[in-house]
Design a protein around this motif. Structure first.
Motif, mmCIF file in Angstrom:
data_model
loop_
_atom_site.group_PDB
_atom_site.id
_atom_site.type_symbol
_atom_site.label_atom_id
_atom_site.label_comp_id
_atom_site.label_asym_id
_atom_site.label_seq_id
_atom_site.Cartn_x
_atom_site.Cartn_y
_atom_site.Cartn_z
ATOM 1 N N THR A 69 -35.763 43.520 -17.842
ATOM 2 C CA THR A 69 -36.921 42.779 -18.356
ATOM 3 C C THR A 69 -37.019 42.964 -19.865
ATOM 4 O O THR A 69 -36.677 44.021 -20.394
ATOM 5 C CB THR A 69 -38.240 43.249 -17.712
ATOM 6 O OG1 THR A 69 -38.616 44.538 -18.248
ATOM 7 C CG2 THR A 69 -38.120 43.351 -16.200
ATOM 8 N N ASP A 70 -37.489 41.928 -20.535
ATOM 9 C CA ASP A 70 -37.715 42.019 -21.973
ATOM 10 C C ASP A 70 -38.762 40.987 -22.370
ATOM 11 O O ASP A 70 -38.858 39.920 -21.756
ATOM 12 C CB ASP A 70 -36.418 41.768 -22.752
ATOM 13 C CG ASP A 70 -36.460 42.351 -24.156
ATOM 14 O OD1 ASP A 70 -35.893 43.438 -24.367
ATOM 15 O OD2 ASP A 70 -37.077 41.729 -25.053
ATOM 16 N N ILE A 71 -39.512 41.297 -23.407
ATOM 17 C CA ILE A 71 -40.553 40.386 -23.879
ATOM 18 C C ILE A 71 -39.967 39.217 -24.657
ATOM 19 O O ILE A 71 -40.604 38.188 -24.825
ATOM 20 C CB ILE A 71 -41.590 41.160 -24.730
ATOM 21 C CG1 ILE A 71 -42.884 40.369 -24.869
ATOM 22 C CG2 ILE A 71 -41.000 41.536 -26.087
ATOM 23 C CD1 ILE A 71 -44.024 41.160 -25.476
ATOM 24 N N SER A 72 -38.711 39.383 -25.124
ATOM 25 C CA SER A 72 -38.063 38.364 -25.952
ATOM 26 C C SER A 72 -37.247 37.400 -25.093
ATOM 27 O O SER A 72 -36.250 37.770 -24.475
ATOM 28 C CB SER A 72 -37.154 39.026 -26.993
ATOM 29 O OG SER A 72 -36.295 38.073 -27.584
ATOM 30 N N ALA A 73 -37.655 36.125 -25.095
ATOM 31 C CA ALA A 73 -36.899 35.111 -24.350
ATOM 32 C C ALA A 73 -35.493 34.943 -24.923
ATOM 33 O O ALA A 73 -34.539 34.678 -24.184
ATOM 34 C CB ALA A 73 -37.655 33.779 -24.392
ATOM 35 N N ALA A 74 -35.355 35.109 -26.250
ATOM 36 C CA ALA A 74 -34.036 34.972 -26.878
ATOM 37 C C ALA A 74 -33.093 36.063 -26.403
ATOM 38 O O ALA A 74 -31.912 35.809 -26.120
ATOM 39 C CB ALA A 74 -34.179 35.018 -28.406
ATOM 40 N N GLN A 75 -33.601 37.298 -26.296
ATOM 41 C CA GLN A 75 -32.776 38.398 -25.805
ATOM 42 C C GLN A 75 -32.378 38.177 -24.346
ATOM 43 O O GLN A 75 -31.216 38.403 -23.967
ATOM 44 C CB GLN A 75 -33.532 39.729 -25.955
ATOM 45 C CG GLN A 75 -33.680 40.209 -27.385
ATOM 46 C CD GLN A 75 -32.412 40.857 -27.911
ATOM 47 O OE1 GLN A 75 -31.382 40.898 -27.246
ATOM 48 N NE2 GLN A 75 -32.470 41.365 -29.121
ATOM 49 N N ILE A 76 -33.331 37.756 -23.537
ATOM 50 C CA ILE A 76 -33.033 37.524 -22.120
ATOM 51 C C ILE A 76 -32.014 36.397 -21.963
ATOM 52 O O ILE A 76 -31.126 36.460 -21.089
ATOM 53 C CB ILE A 76 -34.330 37.219 -21.329
ATOM 54 C CG1 ILE A 76 -35.186 38.492 -21.208
ATOM 55 C CG2 ILE A 76 -34.012 36.663 -19.946
ATOM 56 C CD1 ILE A 76 -34.545 39.611 -20.405
ATOM 57 N N GLN A 77 -32.090 35.380 -22.801
ATOM 58 C CA GLN A 77 -31.104 34.303 -22.728
ATOM 59 C C GLN A 77 -29.708 34.825 -23.052
ATOM 60 O O GLN A 77 -28.724 34.462 -22.403
ATOM 61 C CB GLN A 77 -31.475 33.151 -23.666
ATOM 62 C CG GLN A 77 -30.639 31.894 -23.439
ATOM 63 C CD GLN A 77 -30.743 31.369 -22.021
ATOM 64 O OE1 GLN A 77 -31.844 31.135 -21.508
ATOM 65 N NE2 GLN A 77 -29.599 31.180 -21.352
ATOM 66 N N GLU A 78 -29.618 35.707 -24.072
ATOM 67 C CA GLU A 78 -28.326 36.325 -24.399
ATOM 68 C C GLU A 78 -27.808 37.132 -23.212
ATOM 69 O O GLU A 78 -26.614 37.095 -22.889
ATOM 70 C CB GLU A 78 -28.460 37.235 -25.624
ATOM 71 C CG GLU A 78 -28.602 36.507 -26.950
ATOM 72 C CD GLU A 78 -27.351 35.754 -27.366
ATOM 73 O OE1 GLU A 78 -26.241 36.118 -26.918
ATOM 74 O OE2 GLU A 78 -27.469 34.791 -28.143
#
Length: 269
Positions: A69-78
């Motif tokens: 889990t992460d608050i950053s959608a950009a990180q999760i997309q990566e």
């Protein structure tokens, strides 16, 4: 409240490319503790603040189901764009609001992210989602880093440290948690059965390009780059040039040993 960093797609892409997975010594520290507490084998591990998934991949080898889990959608997309084991999935959510039922998580991990959380709220959430006997492992690598290459290790580390210290001038005040070896975060851990290990040393295989890329991925460097892009870019270019000259090589793909010190907080509910 939590501090949101690593939000942009550009920063997330650099982070995914250059951030390294937990080293062997850190992995062994965590696994030994989980074995001691009989927390593995287990059904569900949750990796909070997973970024682009470096630590999540390690967990995938040891647990039936792993959710990053992460608050950053950009990180999760990566993370989602990176090949991984079929038992790993990812969710966008704050560390302080995990979408898991009470007592449903066997192991909760955080790799180099807890200092960005609202620590008090996260700890309440950790206690809520962990099952009785469930374990938490919260780690970070520190700013205690060095480079080794042939007989020029000392000079090479000095070049690296000069650049790193300049970058750290732009650190967010949350870095204080890293500088005090997560002492304050450890004190907030709400389990009586807990311990803090501060002397875990890992040798991470790197190249010159990788070391410079790691510095580029750091949040203080991104702050520096926003304030003075020309100076920030020049600093990394000059540092890479000096590193290669110190080593007596021309290729930025030349391997080096990158040594880091980790701190790890371990607790059992």
């Amino acid at each position: 409240m939590a501090t949101q960093m690593f939000e942009g797609r550009g920063h997330a892409a650099v982070y995914q490319k250059y951030r390294f997975a937990p080293g062997k010594e850190l992995q062994q520290t965590i696994l030994s503790y989980l074995q001691e507490k009989k927390a593995i084998p287990a059904e569900l591990a949750v990796d909070v603040g997973c970024g682009s998934g470096q630590g999540t991949h390690f967990l995938g080898q040891h647990f039936k189901k792993v959710v990053g889990t992460d608050i950053s959608a950009a990180q999760i997309q990566e993370a989602k764009d990176t090949p991984c084991m079929p038992n790993i999935s990812y969710l966008v959510c704050p560390a302080e609001e995990l979408p898991f039922a009470e007592g449903s998580v066997d192991v909760l991990t955080v790799f180099t992210a807890a200092h960005w959380f609202d620590v008090e709220r996260f700890m309440r959430e950790a206690r809520r989602v962990l099952r009785p006997g469930g374990c938490v492992a919260i780690s970070t690598y520190t700013v205690d880093m060095s480079l080794r290459y042939g007989d020029c290790s000392q000079k090479l580390t000095a070049v690296f440290r000069e650049c790193w210290d300049k970058i750290l001038e732009y650190s967010h005040n949350r870095i204080k948690h890293v500088l005090d070896n997560y002492k304050e975060i450890f004190e907030a851990l709400p389990f009586p059965d807990k311990k803090r290990v501060t002397d875990i040393y890992d040798q991470i295989p790197m190249t010159v390009e990788g070391v410079v890329g790691y510095m580029e991925s750091a949040s203080p460097y991104q702050t520096f780059k926003e304030k003075d892009p020309k100076a920030a870019t020049s600093l990394l270019q000059e540092t890479e040039k000096r590193m290669l000259e110190t080593m007596g090589v021309s290729s930025r793909e030349t391997p080096v040993e990158f040594w880091v010190r980790h701190v790890c907080l371990l607790g059992c509910k």
